[in-house]
Design a protein around this motif. Structure first.
Motif, PDB file in Angstrom:
ATOM      1  N   GLY A  29       0.787  -1.222   0.000  1.00  0.00           N
ATOM      2  CA  GLY A  29       0.000   0.000   0.000  1.00  0.00           C
ATOM      3  C   GLY A  29       0.821   1.275   0.000  1.00  0.00           C
ATOM      4  O   GLY A  29       0.290   2.358   0.124  1.00  0.00           O
ATOM      5  N   GLY A  30       2.135   1.140  -0.144  1.00  0.00           N
ATOM      6  CA  GLY A  30       2.992   2.316  -0.136  1.00  0.00           C
ATOM      7  C   GLY A  30       3.108   2.957  -1.497  1.00  0.00           C
ATOM      8  O   GLY A  30       3.206   2.274  -2.510  1.00  0.00           O
ATOM      9  N   LEU A  31       3.060   4.269  -1.524  1.00  0.00           N
ATOM     10  CA  LEU A  31       3.312   5.059  -2.722  1.00  0.00           C
ATOM     11  C   LEU A  31       4.580   5.849  -2.415  1.00  0.00           C
ATOM     12  O   LEU A  31       4.534   6.965  -1.925  1.00  0.00           O
ATOM     13  CB  LEU A  31       2.113   5.967  -3.019  1.00  0.00           C
ATOM     14  N   ASN A  32       5.712   5.207  -2.660  1.00  0.00           N
ATOM     15  CA  ASN A  32       6.990   5.682  -2.129  1.00  0.00           C
ATOM     16  C   ASN A  32       8.080   5.749  -3.194  1.00  0.00           C
ATOM     17  O   ASN A  32       9.034   4.979  -3.159  1.00  0.00           O
ATOM     18  CB  ASN A  32       7.456   4.752  -1.007  1.00  0.00           C
ATOM     19  N   PRO A  33       7.998   6.658  -4.144  1.00  0.00           N
ATOM     20  CA  PRO A  33       8.995   6.668  -5.210  1.00  0.00           C
ATOM     21  C   PRO A  33      10.416   7.014  -4.767  1.00  0.00           C
ATOM     22  O   PRO A  33      11.359   6.722  -5.487  1.00  0.00           O
ATOM     23  CB  PRO A  33       8.466   7.713  -6.186  1.00  0.00           C
ATOM     24  N   LEU A  34      10.592   7.596  -3.583  1.00  0.00           N
ATOM     25  CA  LEU A  34      11.935   7.932  -3.123  1.00  0.00           C
ATOM     26  C   LEU A  34      12.431   6.991  -2.031  1.00  0.00           C
ATOM     27  O   LEU A  34      13.552   7.142  -1.550  1.00  0.00           O
ATOM     28  CB  LEU A  34      11.989   9.378  -2.609  1.00  0.00           C
ATOM     29  N   HIS A  35      11.621   6.027  -1.638  1.00  0.00           N
ATOM     30  CA  HIS A  35      12.021   5.107  -0.565  1.00  0.00           C
ATOM     31  C   HIS A  35      13.248   4.303  -0.984  1.00  0.00           C
ATOM     32  O   HIS A  35      13.373   3.875  -2.125  1.00  0.00           O
ATOM     33  CB  HIS A  35      10.872   4.163  -0.231  1.00  0.00           C
ATOM     34  N   GLY A  36      14.150   4.109  -0.074  1.00  0.00           N
ATOM     35  CA  GLY A  36      15.349   3.324  -0.348  1.00  0.00           C
ATOM     36  C   GLY A  36      16.323   4.020  -1.265  1.00  0.00           C
ATOM     37  O   GLY A  36      17.140   3.381  -1.907  1.00  0.00           O
ATOM     38  N   GLY A  37      16.231   5.326  -1.348  1.00  0.00           N
ATOM     39  CA  GLY A  37      17.152   6.067  -2.206  1.00  0.00           C
ATOM     40  C   GLY A  37      16.558   6.400  -3.562  1.00  0.00           C
ATOM     41  O   GLY A  37      17.225   6.981  -4.405  1.00  0.00           O
ATOM     42  N   GLY A  38      15.316   6.022  -3.780  1.00  0.00           N
ATOM     43  CA  GLY A  38      14.633   6.380  -5.017  1.00  0.00           C
ATOM     44  C   GLY A  38      14.746   5.314  -6.085  1.00  0.00           C
ATOM     45  O   GLY A  38      15.679   4.533  -6.107  1.00  0.00           O
ATOM     46  N   ILE A  39      13.761   5.297  -6.940  1.00  0.00           N
ATOM     47  CA  ILE A  39      13.782   4.406  -8.093  1.00  0.00           C
ATOM     48  C   ILE A  39      14.842   4.949  -9.033  1.00  0.00           C
ATOM     49  O   ILE A  39      14.876   6.144  -9.320  1.00  0.00           O
ATOM     50  CB  ILE A  39      12.381   4.360  -8.745  1.00  0.00           C
ATOM     51  N   PRO A  40      15.726   4.105  -9.514  1.00  0.00           N
ATOM     52  CA  PRO A  40      16.881   4.606 -10.273  1.00  0.00           C
ATOM     53  C   PRO A  40      16.551   5.067 -11.691  1.00  0.00           C
ATOM     54  O   PRO A  40      15.583   4.624 -12.296  1.00  0.00           O
ATOM     55  CB  PRO A  40      17.816   3.398 -10.309  1.00  0.00           C
ATOM     56  N   GLY A  41      17.404   5.947 -12.179  1.00  0.00           N
ATOM     57  CA  GLY A  41      17.418   6.360 -13.571  1.00  0.00           C
ATOM     58  C   GLY A  41      16.132   6.935 -14.106  1.00  0.00           C
ATOM     59  O   GLY A  41      15.392   7.629 -13.409  1.00  0.00           O
ATOM     60  N   PRO A  42      15.842   6.620 -15.377  1.00  0.00           N
ATOM     61  CA  PRO A  42      14.699   7.233 -16.050  1.00  0.00           C
ATOM     62  C   PRO A  42      13.346   6.819 -15.466  1.00  0.00           C
ATOM     63  O   PRO A  42      12.348   7.486 -15.695  1.00  0.00           O
ATOM     64  CB  PRO A  42      14.832   6.755 -17.499  1.00  0.00           C
ATOM     65  N   LEU A  43      13.298   5.748 -14.700  1.00  0.00           N
ATOM     66  CA  LEU A  43      12.030   5.333 -14.108  1.00  0.00           C
ATOM     67  C   LEU A  43      11.623   6.233 -12.947  1.00  0.00           C
ATOM     68  O   LEU A  43      10.459   6.228 -12.540  1.00  0.00           O
ATOM     69  CB  LEU A  43      12.109   3.882 -13.640  1.00  0.00           C
ATOM     70  N   GLN A  44      12.567   7.012 -12.417  1.00  0.00           N
ATOM     71  CA  GLN A  44      12.236   7.866 -11.283  1.00  0.00           C
ATOM     72  C   GLN A  44      11.166   8.890 -11.643  1.00  0.00           C
ATOM     73  O   GLN A  44      10.225   9.104 -10.885  1.00  0.00           O
ATOM     74  CB  GLN A  44      13.467   8.568 -10.739  1.00  0.00           C
ATOM     75  N   GLU A  45      11.276   9.516 -12.799  1.00  0.00           N
ATOM     76  CA  GLU A  45      10.269  10.506 -13.192  1.00  0.00           C
ATOM     77  C   GLU A  45       8.916   9.840 -13.392  1.00  0.00           C
ATOM     78  O   GLU A  45       7.882  10.398 -13.043  1.00  0.00           O
ATOM     79  CB  GLU A  45      10.697  11.265 -14.452  1.00  0.00           C
ATOM     80  N   LEU A  46       8.908   8.620 -13.933  1.00  0.00           N
ATOM     81  CA  LEU A  46       7.661   7.872 -14.074  1.00  0.00           C
ATOM     82  C   LEU A  46       7.047   7.596 -12.703  1.00  0.00           C
ATOM     83  O   LEU A  46       5.841   7.756 -12.504  1.00  0.00           O
ATOM     84  CB  LEU A  46       7.899   6.559 -14.826  1.00  0.00           C
ATOM     85  N   ALA A  47       7.877   7.184 -11.750  1.00  0.00           N
ATOM     86  CA  ALA A  47       7.383   6.889 -10.399  1.00  0.00           C
ATOM     87  C   ALA A  47       6.821   8.142  -9.735  1.00  0.00           C
ATOM     88  O   ALA A  47       5.769   8.088  -9.090  1.00  0.00           O
ATOM     89  CB  ALA A  47       8.502   6.287  -9.553  1.00  0.00           C
TER      90      ALA A  47
END
Length: 170
Positions: A29-47
């Motif tokens: 249930g988490g909406l956490n695109p920056l958790h754990g240092g963030g989703i890497p690379g180009p997927l970060q903007e998508l997240a």
């Protein structure tokens, strides 16, 4: 299905069991695109775009479905026990503070003790982060499906065995 129905597209949802009985209803249930240092690379903007889209739709989903999926922002405390973990948290702090809608603040070991959370005295510091969100997954999945139905989507209990296409239609 929700966004397609909202756009006026004829939508059929096929599910073999009750909505939210499978994976979608049992995730964290988490909406956490920056958790754990963030989703890497180009997927970060998508997240990040996905998170913002979820947040933008919360009120409409509640109204359409009548379901309170307990959407809320969450604050997290990440604790460092050694210098390596502190360095990693410093990178996360910079990422949070550089991203719209997020913030982070370093807490010293003394400030950690003042929180009253009963943390280990071995903690050398911690990172307090804001901006992530959370929903109750089964309720949220039901709210999205119910909203799609109220917007005209059709729900069928069963298993899809394939897709048939005609011209530009499925």
């Amino acid at each position: 299905a929700y966004f397609l129905a909202r756009s006026g597209v004829a939508v059929t949802i096929v599910d073999p069991c009750e909505i939210a009985a499978n994976a979608s209803g049992h995730n964290a249930g988490g909406l956490n695109p920056l958790h754990g240092g963030g989703i890497p690379g180009p997927l970060q903007e998508l997240a990040l775009t996905s998170l913002r889209l979820h947040l933008k739709e919360w009120d409409r989903l509640r109204r359409l479905s009548g379901i309170d999926f307990r959407g809320r922002f969450v604050t997290r405390l990440h604790v460092a026990r050694d210098e390596g973990e502190a360095e990693e948290l410093a990178r996360r702090e910079a990422l949070h503070n550089a991203t719209d809608g997020f913030s982070a603040r370093w807490l010293t070991s003394d400030e950690l003790r003042e929180t009253g959370l009963g943390l280990s005295p071995d903690a050398i510091g911690g990172l307090w982060t804001d901006g992530n969100a959370r929903v109750e997954p089964a309720l949220y999945t039901r709210a999205v499906a119910e909203s799609a139905v109220r917007l005209g989507a059709r729900m069928i209990a069963g298993r899809a065995r394939g897709l048939v296409t005609r011209a530009d239609r499925v």
